[in-house]
Design an enzyme around this catalytic site. Structure first.
Site, PDB file in Angstrom:
ATOM      1  N   SER A   1       2.609  -0.503   8.474  1.00  0.00           N
ATOM      2  CA  SER A   1       3.638  -0.984   9.367  1.00  0.00           C
ATOM      3  C   SER A   1       2.901  -0.979  10.794  1.00  0.00           C
ATOM      4  O   SER A   1       3.124  -2.102  11.632  1.00  0.00           O
ATOM      5  CB  SER A   1       4.683   0.117   9.550  1.00  0.00           C
ATOM      6  OG  SER A   1       5.672  -0.010   8.357  1.00  0.00           O
TER       7      SER A   1
ATOM      8  N   SER B   1       6.114  -1.831  -1.920  1.00  0.00           N
ATOM      9  CA  SER B   1       6.005  -2.842  -3.208  1.00  0.00           C
ATOM     10  C   SER B   1       5.353  -2.143  -4.303  1.00  0.00           C
ATOM     11  O   SER B   1       4.073  -2.961  -4.477  1.00  0.00           O
ATOM     12  CB  SER B   1       5.876  -4.140  -2.784  1.00  0.00           C
ATOM     13  OG  SER B   1       4.729  -4.195  -1.843  1.00  0.00           O
TER      14      SER B   1
ATOM     15  N   GLY C   1       0.757  -1.317   0.054  1.00  0.00           N
ATOM     16  CA  GLY C   1      -0.009   0.066  -0.019  1.00  0.00           C
ATOM     17  C   GLY C   1       0.894   1.102  -0.079  1.00  0.00           C
ATOM     18  O   GLY C   1       2.247   1.092   0.079  1.00  0.00           O
ATOM     19  N   LEU C   2       0.268   2.425  -0.108  1.00  0.00           N
ATOM     20  CA  LEU C   2       1.110   3.643  -0.330  1.00  0.00           C
ATOM     21  C   LEU C   2       1.643   4.033   1.112  1.00  0.00           C
ATOM     22  O   LEU C   2       1.345   3.479   2.227  1.00  0.00           O
ATOM     23  CB  LEU C   2      -0.093   4.618  -0.631  1.00  0.00           C
ATOM     24  CG  LEU C   2      -0.711   4.768  -1.968  1.00  0.00           C
ATOM     25  CD1 LEU C   2      -1.751   5.864  -2.115  1.00  0.00           C
ATOM     26  CD2 LEU C   2       0.370   5.194  -3.061  1.00  0.00           C
ATOM     27  N   SER C   3       2.534   4.806   0.946  1.00  0.00           N
ATOM     28  CA  SER C   3       3.369   5.413   2.391  1.00  0.00           C
ATOM     29  C   SER C   3       2.301   6.100   2.997  1.00  0.00           C
ATOM     30  O   SER C   3       1.568   6.930   2.600  1.00  0.00           O
ATOM     31  CB  SER C   3       4.500   6.280   2.019  1.00  0.00           C
ATOM     32  OG  SER C   3       5.056   6.818   2.929  1.00  0.00           O
ATOM     33  N   GLY C   4       2.216   5.735   4.390  1.00  0.00           N
ATOM     34  CA  GLY C   4       1.204   6.299   5.304  1.00  0.00           C
ATOM     35  C   GLY C   4      -0.328   5.636   5.240  1.00  0.00           C
ATOM     36  O   GLY C   4      -1.071   6.120   5.803  1.00  0.00           O
ATOM     37  N   SER C   5      -0.432   4.374   4.575  1.00  0.00           N
ATOM     38  CA  SER C   5      -1.667   3.971   4.471  1.00  0.00           C
ATOM     39  C   SER C   5      -1.761   2.982   5.799  1.00  0.00           C
ATOM     40  O   SER C   5      -2.920   2.458   5.976  1.00  0.00           O
ATOM     41  CB  SER C   5      -1.588   2.773   3.115  1.00  0.00           C
ATOM     42  OG  SER C   5      -0.547   1.763   3.365  1.00  0.00           O
ATOM     43  N   GLY C   6      -0.836   2.720   6.764  1.00  0.00           N
ATOM     44  CA  GLY C   6      -1.144   1.993   7.891  1.00  0.00           C
ATOM     45  C   GLY C   6      -0.447   0.749   7.991  1.00  0.00           C
ATOM     46  O   GLY C   6      -0.818  -0.218   8.703  1.00  0.00           O
TER      47      GLY C   6
END
Length: 360
Positions: free
Chosen positions: A201, A268, A194-199
């Site tokens: 991690s 990815s 998913g996009l950076s900041g999508s949650g």
């Protein structure tokens, strides 16, 4: 006569044509060959004169001409087709680009349309070939895009790489099944994209904690964490992103072989690399999880302040802003995060994993 791929010797006992047996066959003539011995001959094999054996290898150097508007990226998986075979292949090293006007060797990280480069290529399994200068028919190949099926490149094989003959798979007494049985679980690779900041991690961290309380043996591979060590030499260009995921996929494969449940949290962005990761794993082991958060929401959260810099033009190749993100088309699990707590989404993954393992 030799069957090239296996190296087994035999001879032709009969040549059968549509009109019956004959003593010879010309080029292009459809015939059935009956061998004197019970020799396994399969797709990609060649029948050759013992004195003119071709090479059999899964690694070779070649001159590659690129046709496609999308550049050739080392580490990306393509289809390679020869006169007799079709196999998955990857450009492992782009040694240099050839200036077509001056023939000067120039450094390059990728090949653009109409560019020519010298590279090392690795195939998924050994293929039979000759050097192009010795045999144009068996020394040439084309490169096909795995998604569009378009021909994107063509090449001429120079020679096999000697190191391919010196490295062999070592048989081990303790295998994946034994390691998994000891842990009382089935290995899996949970791939959160998913996009950076999508949650990703946050969800991955909550998921590992949940699986740990259930007594599962896990390991979490996080995109930022691996760039402090394993991938500290990589940047964020398309070429580096491909190599980043290739390395991570190989590590995840090893961890799955150890019997672990591996949680991978990576942007990815490219479908080709996620497909490559899936194909590395055992049947049913790879579970693609799309952490779906709208770009506007990711930018609003901006937990690391990256979107602000990207929109200001201070970060190049930022996914979703100046570099594309190719969303999964058929993920095993599609998590829409708006209005959902990370712990609840982690529980949803755990329930999906448990039901999937019970089915098996």
């Amino acid at each position: 006569m030799i069957v090239a791929k296996s190296g087994l010797r035999s001879s032709v006992r009969a040549i059968i044509a549509p009109d019956g047996n004959q003593i010879s066959a010309a080029e292009g003539e459809p015939v059935t060959l009956v061998l004197a011995d019970e020799v396994d001959v399969s797709r990609g094999d060649m029948l050759v004169d013992p004195a003119s054996r071709p090479f059999v290898s899964d690694q070779f150097q070649a001159h590659l001409i690129w046709f496609d508007a999308n550049p050739m990226l080392p580490g990306r998986s393509y289809l390679l087709r020869t006169e007799t075979d079709s196999v998955s292949a990857t450009v492992t090293v782009l040694k240099h680009q050839l200036n077509v006007d001056s023939f000067v060797r120039e450094p390059a990280k990728l090949l653009q349309m109409n560019e020519v480069g010298v590279c090392n290529i690795m195939t998924q399994r050994p293929i039979v070939f000759d050097a192009y200068k010795e045999n144009r028919s068996t020394g040439n190949f084309i490169i096909v895009d795995r998604v569009s099926s378009a021909t994107v490149g063509a090449g001429m094989i120079d020679f096999p790489l000697r190191r391919a003959d010196n490295v062999h798979w070592q048989a081990l007494d303790v295998d994946k099944a034994a390691r998994s049985a000891l842990k009382n679980q089935k290995p899996a690779v949970l791939w959160l994209t998913g996009l950076s900041g999508s949650g990703k991690s946050t969800i991955a961290n909550a998921l590992e904690a949940l699986l740990h309380t259930c007594g599962k043996h896990t390991y979490l591979l996080d995109g930022d964490n691996v760039r402090h060590g394993l991938n500290r030499d990589l940047g964020f260009t398309a070429v580096d992103r491909v190599e980043n995921i290739r390395r991570v996929a190989e590590v995840a494969k090893l961890m799955a072989d150890a019997g672990l449940i591996v949680i991978c949290s990576f942007i990815s962005p490219f479908r080709d690399e996620r497909r490559m990761a899936r194909e590395l794993m055992g049947e049913g082991e790879f579970i693609e999880i799309f952490v779906d958060t709208p770009l506007d929401e990711c930018a609003r959260r901006d937990p690391k302040g990256l979107y602000k810099k990207a929109f200001a033009g201070n970060i190049a190749n930022f996914t979703g802003v100046s570099s594309p993100y190719e969303a999964p088309e058929n993920p095993e699990l599609h998590l829409k995060t708006m209005g959902q707590e990370p712990a609840r989404l982690a529980l949803q993954i755990e329930e999906f994993l448990r039901s999937r393992m019970e089915e098996k």
